[in-house]
Design an enzyme around this catalytic site. Structure first.
Site, mmCIF file in Angstrom:
data_model
loop_
_atom_site.group_PDB
_atom_site.id
_atom_site.type_symbol
_atom_site.label_atom_id
_atom_site.label_comp_id
_atom_site.label_asym_id
_atom_site.label_seq_id
_atom_site.Cartn_x
_atom_site.Cartn_y
_atom_site.Cartn_z
ATOM 1 N N HIS A 41 5.812 -2.922 -2.314
ATOM 2 C CA HIS A 41 7.051 -3.317 -1.625
ATOM 3 C C HIS A 41 6.665 -4.365 -0.578
ATOM 4 O O HIS A 41 6.604 -4.096 0.617
ATOM 5 C CB HIS A 41 7.716 -2.111 -0.970
ATOM 6 C CG HIS A 41 8.144 -1.043 -1.937
ATOM 7 N ND1 HIS A 41 7.259 -0.176 -2.548
ATOM 8 C CD2 HIS A 41 9.372 -0.708 -2.401
ATOM 9 C CE1 HIS A 41 7.936 0.648 -3.343
ATOM 10 N NE2 HIS A 41 9.220 0.348 -3.271
ATOM 11 N N ASP A 168 4.868 1.064 0.425
ATOM 12 C CA ASP A 168 5.586 0.994 1.696
ATOM 13 C C ASP A 168 7.071 0.803 1.415
ATOM 14 O O ASP A 168 7.630 -0.270 1.650
ATOM 15 C CB ASP A 168 5.011 -0.177 2.521
ATOM 16 C CG ASP A 168 5.788 -0.417 3.796
ATOM 17 O OD1 ASP A 168 6.417 0.526 4.295
ATOM 18 O OD2 ASP A 168 5.792 -1.570 4.271
#
EC number: 2.1.1.266
Length: 286
Positions: A41, A168
């Protein structure tokens, strides 16, 4: 997905996440063999702390900016993080790097980064930040699916024996994100069992994290370390009181490298009742 990290760039959670990330990269670079990083991410790679989004929340001012102004001395992991941010800023004190830019800064010639970002605007911005770097590849795709598609890591006929997967997610679904996280980690470990997996998570009320922690401890890995920083007491479900990183298959002595840096973080960015802790969810026997 409506999440925009620009509102939160440089906050206390970014500081913890990126300090641990830099420590992980430093550990990987202790050996000459190449390594691969998958950022599931990734975001846009660089953020303007004077921009409309960051200015609207003020989170960076209470996070990284406050830490930088406090100029804490010493622990090597903290200095390495501050130096990496400064190097990525290229002289602009209002520029803050996202995780893919920090990774790109740390890569050697033989190392590689695959950065996944689903939002078209963010992916385009990330391509511009990493443009011209043949070691870095941006994929506009779902980061969780990348654990299946991009692991085990290969480039041509080369298969990487070492690597780091950073997960993340935005947690827009809050606790509903946990099932996708655990599934991606299980898939990743099945495909790349020797890899290091680093998961960031927010802390509102710690009790809600316990089911996730039990599932992470049950994954087929030799060890798992949780590193947490709370900038205020853990008593409000309405705001993020802190955050943590679970490191699966952590490098040797990562805990010893990171722990001395946590007190200065809490002192610089925390309110009354700030705290930190390292907890082994699973630890292989000597």
């Amino acid at each position: 997905m409506n999440y925009r990290h620009g509102f939160h760039a440089g906050n206390h959670a970014d500081v913890l996440k990126h300090l641990v990330l830099v420590a992980l990269l430093d550990a990987l670079k202790k050996k000459d063999a190449p390594f691969f990083v998958l950022d599931t991410h990734a975001g846009r790679g660089r953020y303007d702390l004077r921009g409309d989004q960051a200015s609207r929340t003020g989170e960076a001012a209470a996070g990284f900016v406050r830490l930088r102004e406090a100029a804490p001395a010493g622990p090597p992991a903290l200095r390495a993080y501050l130096d990496a941010v400064a190097d990525c800023a290229l002289g602009d004190e209002h520029s803050y790097p996202g995780s893919p830019l920090l990774v790109a800064h740390a890569l050697r010639e033989q190392d590689r980064l695959a950065a996944c970002e689903l939002q078209p605007e963010e992916a385009t911005a990330l391509r511009a930040v990493l443009a011209g770097d043949p070691r870095c590849h941006v994929h506009q795709r779902d980061g969780y699916a990348a654990a299946k598609a991009l692991l085990p890591p290969r480039e041509g006929n080369t298969r990487f024996a070492r690597g780091l997967v950073l997960i993340d997610p935005p947690y827009e679904a809050q606790e509903g994100e946990y099932a996708a996280i655990v599934a991606a980690l299980r898939e990743g470990l099945d495909r790349f069992p020797q890899g290091i997996f680093a998961l960031w998570y927010p802390i509102k009320r710690r009790a809600t994290l316990q089911p996730l922690m039990r599932k992470l401890a049950a994954l087929p890995a030799r060890s798992a370390l949780a590193i947490e920083l709370l900038v205020r007491p853990d008593d409000s479900p309405l705001r993020m009181n802190g955050s943590g990183m679970v490191i699966i298959n952590p490098p040797w002595q990562l805990d010893a490298a990171v722990e001395p840096a946590l007190r200065p973080l809490a002192q610089a960015m925390g309110e009354a009742g700030a705290s930190w802790r390292l907890t082994w969810l699973k630890q292989e026997s000597a």
